[in-house]
Design a protein around this motif. Structure first.
Motif, PDB file in Angstrom:
ATOM      1  N   ALA A 182       0.817  -1.219   0.000  1.00  0.00           N
ATOM      2  CA  ALA A 182       0.000   0.000   0.000  1.00  0.00           C
ATOM      3  C   ALA A 182       0.848   1.264   0.000  1.00  0.00           C
ATOM      4  O   ALA A 182       0.459   2.280  -0.567  1.00  0.00           O
ATOM      5  CB  ALA A 182      -0.952  -0.005   1.202  1.00  0.00           C
ATOM      6  N   TRP A 183       2.020   1.237   0.625  1.00  0.00           N
ATOM      7  CA  TRP A 183       2.881   2.415   0.746  1.00  0.00           C
ATOM      8  C   TRP A 183       3.939   2.476  -0.359  1.00  0.00           C
ATOM      9  O   TRP A 183       4.740   3.392  -0.394  1.00  0.00           O
ATOM     10  CB  TRP A 183       3.587   2.401   2.109  1.00  0.00           C
ATOM     11  CG  TRP A 183       4.231   1.075   2.413  1.00  0.00           C
ATOM     12  CD1 TRP A 183       3.679   0.054   3.152  1.00  0.00           C
ATOM     13  CD2 TRP A 183       5.499   0.596   1.975  1.00  0.00           C
ATOM     14  NE1 TRP A 183       4.538  -1.016   3.201  1.00  0.00           N
ATOM     15  CE2 TRP A 183       5.672  -0.714   2.485  1.00  0.00           C
ATOM     16  CE3 TRP A 183       6.525   1.143   1.192  1.00  0.00           C
ATOM     17  CZ2 TRP A 183       6.812  -1.478   2.241  1.00  0.00           C
ATOM     18  CZ3 TRP A 183       7.651   0.379   0.957  1.00  0.00           C
ATOM     19  CH2 TRP A 183       7.790  -0.912   1.474  1.00  0.00           C
ATOM     20  N   GLY A 184       3.953   1.528  -1.261  1.00  0.00           N
ATOM     21  CA  GLY A 184       5.030   1.419  -2.248  1.00  0.00           C
ATOM     22  C   GLY A 184       4.894   2.347  -3.438  1.00  0.00           C
ATOM     23  O   GLY A 184       3.999   3.186  -3.527  1.00  0.00           O
TER      24      GLY A 184
ATOM     25  N   VAL B  24      12.980   0.438   3.137  1.00  0.00           N
ATOM     26  CA  VAL B  24      12.208   0.172   4.354  1.00  0.00           C
ATOM     27  C   VAL B  24      12.998   0.514   5.617  1.00  0.00           C
ATOM     28  O   VAL B  24      12.436   1.028   6.582  1.00  0.00           O
ATOM     29  CB  VAL B  24      11.744  -1.303   4.378  1.00  0.00           C
ATOM     30  CG1 VAL B  24      11.037  -1.637   5.671  1.00  0.00           C
ATOM     31  CG2 VAL B  24      10.836  -1.583   3.193  1.00  0.00           C
ATOM     32  N   GLY B  25      14.280   0.268   5.647  1.00  0.00           N
ATOM     33  CA  GLY B  25      15.091   0.484   6.836  1.00  0.00           C
ATOM     34  C   GLY B  25      15.089   1.902   7.371  1.00  0.00           C
ATOM     35  O   GLY B  25      15.281   2.119   8.556  1.00  0.00           O
ATOM     36  N   ARG B  26      14.869   2.881   6.506  1.00  0.00           N
ATOM     37  CA  ARG B  26      14.901   4.282   6.945  1.00  0.00           C
ATOM     38  C   ARG B  26      13.571   4.772   7.490  1.00  0.00           C
ATOM     39  O   ARG B  26      13.479   5.855   8.020  1.00  0.00           O
ATOM     40  CB  ARG B  26      15.346   5.174   5.795  1.00  0.00           C
ATOM     41  CG  ARG B  26      16.788   4.906   5.419  1.00  0.00           C
ATOM     42  CD  ARG B  26      17.387   5.899   4.464  1.00  0.00           C
ATOM     43  NE  ARG B  26      16.520   6.305   3.386  1.00  0.00           N
ATOM     44  CZ  ARG B  26      16.521   7.545   2.877  1.00  0.00           C
ATOM     45  NH1 ARG B  26      17.322   8.461   3.356  1.00  0.00           N
ATOM     46  NH2 ARG B  26      15.722   7.845   1.877  1.00  0.00           N
ATOM     47  N   TYR B  27      12.504   3.966   7.349  1.00  0.00           N
ATOM     48  CA  TYR B  27      11.169   4.365   7.797  1.00  0.00           C
ATOM     49  C   TYR B  27      10.592   3.277   8.687  1.00  0.00           C
ATOM     50  O   TYR B  27       9.980   2.332   8.211  1.00  0.00           O
ATOM     51  CB  TYR B  27      10.263   4.634   6.581  1.00  0.00           C
ATOM     52  CG  TYR B  27      10.857   5.696   5.689  1.00  0.00           C
ATOM     53  CD1 TYR B  27      10.711   7.043   6.013  1.00  0.00           C
ATOM     54  CD2 TYR B  27      11.610   5.362   4.567  1.00  0.00           C
ATOM     55  CE1 TYR B  27      11.284   8.029   5.222  1.00  0.00           C
ATOM     56  CE2 TYR B  27      12.188   6.348   3.773  1.00  0.00           C
ATOM     57  CZ  TYR B  27      12.020   7.671   4.115  1.00  0.00           C
ATOM     58  OH  TYR B  27      12.591   8.648   3.339  1.00  0.00           O
ATOM     59  N   PRO B  28      10.780   3.400  10.009  1.00  0.00           N
ATOM     60  CA  PRO B  28      10.412   2.328  10.935  1.00  0.00           C
ATOM     61  C   PRO B  28       8.959   1.892  10.855  1.00  0.00           C
ATOM     62  O   PRO B  28       8.654   0.740  11.096  1.00  0.00           O
ATOM     63  CB  PRO B  28      10.745   2.895  12.318  1.00  0.00           C
ATOM     64  CG  PRO B  28      11.225   4.272  12.129  1.00  0.00           C
ATOM     65  CD  PRO B  28      11.326   4.575  10.671  1.00  0.00           C
ATOM     66  N   TRP B  29       8.059   2.789  10.509  1.00  0.00           N
ATOM     67  CA  TRP B  29       6.650   2.412  10.448  1.00  0.00           C
ATOM     68  C   TRP B  29       6.369   1.404   9.338  1.00  0.00           C
ATOM     69  O   TRP B  29       5.387   0.686   9.398  1.00  0.00           O
ATOM     70  CB  TRP B  29       5.743   3.638  10.305  1.00  0.00           C
ATOM     71  CG  TRP B  29       6.048   4.473   9.097  1.00  0.00           C
ATOM     72  CD1 TRP B  29       5.577   4.294   7.839  1.00  0.00           C
ATOM     73  CD2 TRP B  29       6.887   5.618   9.039  1.00  0.00           C
ATOM     74  NE1 TRP B  29       6.071   5.245   6.969  1.00  0.00           N
ATOM     75  CE2 TRP B  29       6.890   6.088   7.702  1.00  0.00           C
ATOM     76  CE3 TRP B  29       7.646   6.313   9.987  1.00  0.00           C
ATOM     77  CZ2 TRP B  29       7.617   7.194   7.292  1.00  0.00           C
ATOM     78  CZ3 TRP B  29       8.359   7.414   9.577  1.00  0.00           C
ATOM     79  CH2 TRP B  29       8.342   7.851   8.250  1.00  0.00           C
ATOM     80  N   LEU B  30       7.240   1.325   8.347  1.00  0.00           N
ATOM     81  CA  LEU B  30       7.013   0.377   7.262  1.00  0.00           C
ATOM     82  C   LEU B  30       7.214  -1.085   7.711  1.00  0.00           C
ATOM     83  O   LEU B  30       6.567  -1.978   7.178  1.00  0.00           O
ATOM     84  CB  LEU B  30       7.916   0.681   6.074  1.00  0.00           C
ATOM     85  CG  LEU B  30       7.633   2.014   5.378  1.00  0.00           C
ATOM     86  CD1 LEU B  30       8.617   2.241   4.250  1.00  0.00           C
ATOM     87  CD2 LEU B  30       6.204   2.078   4.876  1.00  0.00           C
ATOM     88  N   SER B  31       8.110  -1.303   8.673  1.00  0.00           N
ATOM     89  CA  SER B  31       8.327  -2.665   9.129  1.00  0.00           C
ATOM     90  C   SER B  31       7.126  -3.192   9.931  1.00  0.00           C
ATOM     91  O   SER B  31       7.010  -4.389  10.152  1.00  0.00           O
ATOM     92  CB  SER B  31       9.597  -2.753   9.985  1.00  0.00           C
ATOM     93  OG  SER B  31       9.459  -1.944  11.133  1.00  0.00           O
ATOM     94  N   CYS B  32       6.219  -2.311  10.314  1.00  0.00           N
ATOM     95  CA  CYS B  32       5.029  -2.696  11.078  1.00  0.00           C
ATOM     96  C   CYS B  32       3.831  -2.947  10.194  1.00  0.00           C
ATOM     97  O   CYS B  32       2.783  -3.379  10.671  1.00  0.00           O
ATOM     98  CB  CYS B  32       4.655  -1.606  12.085  1.00  0.00           C
ATOM     99  SG  CYS B  32       5.955  -1.247  13.272  1.00  0.00           S
ATOM    100  N   THR B  33       3.929  -2.636   8.885  1.00  0.00           N
ATOM    101  CA  THR B  33       2.792  -2.794   7.996  1.00  0.00           C
ATOM    102  C   THR B  33       2.904  -4.099   7.229  1.00  0.00           C
ATOM    103  O   THR B  33       3.987  -4.602   6.977  1.00  0.00           O
ATOM    104  CB  THR B  33       2.709  -1.626   6.986  1.00  0.00           C
ATOM    105  OG1 THR B  33       3.898  -1.604   6.210  1.00  0.00           O
ATOM    106  CG2 THR B  33       2.520  -0.311   7.698  1.00  0.00           C
ATOM    107  N   SER B  34       1.782  -4.618   6.853  1.00  0.00           N
ATOM    108  CA  SER B  34       1.778  -5.831   6.032  1.00  0.00           C
ATOM    109  C   SER B  34       1.356  -5.459   4.626  1.00  0.00           C
ATOM    110  O   SER B  34       0.694  -4.462   4.401  1.00  0.00           O
ATOM    111  CB  SER B  34       0.832  -6.880   6.627  1.00  0.00           C
ATOM    112  OG  SER B  34      -0.487  -6.366   6.619  1.00  0.00           O
ATOM    113  N   GLU B  35       1.719  -6.295   3.717  1.00  0.00           N
ATOM    114  CA  GLU B  35       1.353  -6.056   2.327  1.00  0.00           C
ATOM    115  C   GLU B  35      -0.061  -6.495   2.136  1.00  0.00           C
ATOM    116  O   GLU B  35      -0.804  -6.198   1.374  1.00  0.00           O
ATOM    117  CB  GLU B  35       2.279  -6.839   1.394  1.00  0.00           C
ATOM    118  CG  GLU B  35       3.681  -6.289   1.500  1.00  0.00           C
ATOM    119  CD  GLU B  35       4.599  -6.898   0.477  1.00  0.00           C
ATOM    120  OE1 GLU B  35       4.133  -7.399  -0.557  1.00  0.00           O
ATOM    121  OE2 GLU B  35       5.802  -6.852   0.695  1.00  0.00           O
TER     122      GLU B  35
END
Length: 155
Positions: free
Chosen positions: A111-113, A144-155
């Motif tokens: 969704a964020w890609g 992804v590594g620079r935006y911590p909130w991305l590691s919490c989201t699922s595809e």
């Protein structure tokens, strides 16, 4: 004294659609001409992480640099959102999908890609004089590594 041809919004739209079709076809317009012929000699194009290219030669270099990273791209013409200003300026919002050297992408997956974009054009005398491209150039979703909130989201 310079004179300018009066263009309708639909005429500006047709020039911009030629640009997108040429971009999706590796830089060749539907009539076989180069995408660069759609630009005024002193046109400016902005792309994130590249900067501003001025003139056909620099624009060609920019598109070559971008093209070296793209395997394929397709813009979803049927779902473009067109905003006409009543002047030479046209804003186009849309989605794309394709393959980058870092992998395939499709707007909305994740969704964020990458894949969502908005371009601001100025078109005069049947030529693009300005095209500023606003998008996330991280087509492979590798940042992804620079935006911590991305590691919490699922595809």
């Amino acid at each position: 004294m310079l004179s300018h041809m009066t263009m309708t919004d639909e005429q500006r739209k047709s020039v911009i659609l030629q640009y997108f079709r040429a971009f999706d076809n590796g830089g060749t317009a539907p009539d076989g001409s180069s995408i660069l012929e759609l630009f005024a000699p002193d046109a400016q194009v902005y792309f994130p992480k590249w900067g501003i290219a001025t003139g056909r030669e620099q624009i060609g270099r920019m598109f070559s640099d971008l093209g070296a990273r793209l395997v394929s791209i397709t813009h979803d013409y049927a779902h473009f959102n067109w905003v006409f200003s009543g002047s030479d300026t046209v804003v186009v919002e849309g989605v794309s999908h394709g393959e980058h050297v870092d992998g395939k992408w499709r707007a909305g997956n994740p969704a964020w890609g990458a894949g969502y974009w908005c371009d601001v054009f100025e078109v005069r005398d049947w030529l693009i004089t300005r095209c500023f491209i606003y998008l996330d150039p991280d087509y492979g979703s590798a940042d992804v590594g620079r935006y911590p909130w991305l590691s919490c989201t699922s595809e």
